[in-house]
Scaffold this active site. Structure first.
Site, PDB file in Angstrom:
ATOM      1  N   TRP A   1       0.276   4.155  -0.544  1.00 29.74           N
ATOM      2  CA  TRP A   1      -0.457   5.350  -0.133  1.00 29.74           C
ATOM      3  C   TRP A   1      -0.638   5.455   1.384  1.00 29.74           C
ATOM      4  CZ3 TRP A   1      -2.719   1.165  -2.637  1.00 29.74           C
ATOM      5  CH2 TRP A   1      -3.542   0.372  -1.841  1.00 29.74           C
ATOM      6  N   HIS A   2      -0.365   4.400   2.114  1.00 28.04           N
ATOM      7  CA  HIS A   2      -0.647   4.349   3.554  1.00 28.04           C
ATOM      8  C   HIS A   2       0.603   4.737   4.339  1.00 28.04           C
ATOM      9  CE1 HIS A   2      -2.812   2.589   7.121  1.00 28.04           C
ATOM     10  NE2 HIS A   2      -1.569   2.543   7.568  1.00 28.04           N
TER      11      HIS A   2
ATOM     12  N   GLU B   1       0.854  -1.190   0.000  1.00 24.90           N
ATOM     13  CA  GLU B   1       0.000   0.000   0.000  1.00 24.90           C
ATOM     14  C   GLU B   1       0.891   1.241   0.000  1.00 24.90           C
ATOM     15  OE1 GLU B   1      -2.845   0.053   3.201  1.00 24.90           O
ATOM     16  OE2 GLU B   1      -3.923  -1.684   2.431  1.00 24.90           O
TER      17      GLU B   1
END
Length: 149
Positions: A117-118, A115
């Site tokens: 984006w996390h 991920e």
């Protein structure tokens, strides 16, 4: 909503991005138990295990933030890592106390898919250490647990 230290760091991160002509947008920060439960149940209906069970999500701590950009229509996609915004975030998040929480090729350690984006606030000292060593938070804590003093 974020923890006060995480929010302050996120503000500085986004301000630096803007100065560098990078357009980042916070898509999801703090989540209540009920909100996390709804996301989790919807994921289960899709046979997805990529959403943390309620009570276990970093978003519930106020320390995690999902980030996207206009070129992806603010969606949370793996291709974020290939965008100029994703590359910028990977390079600059640690300077502001954040780590990319679920890196590629560490899925077997974190228990979550990649991920990009996390991000998770851990403070500048730890974020820089993890960035330089390539360790995940799990690996770091595992090292600390096995050390004898």
């Amino acid at each position: 909503m974020l923890d006060i230290d995480a929010a302050t760091a996120a503000k500085a991160l986004f301000e630096q991005a803007s100065l560098d002509h990078i357009s980042l947008v916070g898509v999801s920060g703090y989540r209540s138990y009920l909100s996390q439960k709804q996301l989790y149940e919807n994921a289960l209906k899709r046979n997805s295990t990529a959403v943390a069970a309620p009570g276990t999500s970093e978003h519930q701590s106020g320390l995690a933030l999902d980030v996207s950009c206009p070129s992806l229509n603010f969606e949370l996609e793996e291709s974020f890592s290939d965008t100029k915004e994703g590359k910028w975030l990977k390079a600059h998040a640690p300077i502001h106390g954040f780590i990319l929480r679920y890196p590629k090729r560490k899925e077997h350690i974190t228990g979550y898919p990649f991920e990009p984006w996390h991000i998770r606030f851990v403070g500048k000292t730890l974020s820089l250490y993890l960035s330089l060593t390539g360790l995940t938070l799990e690996e770091y804590h595992g090292m600390k647990l096995t050390q004898t003093f």
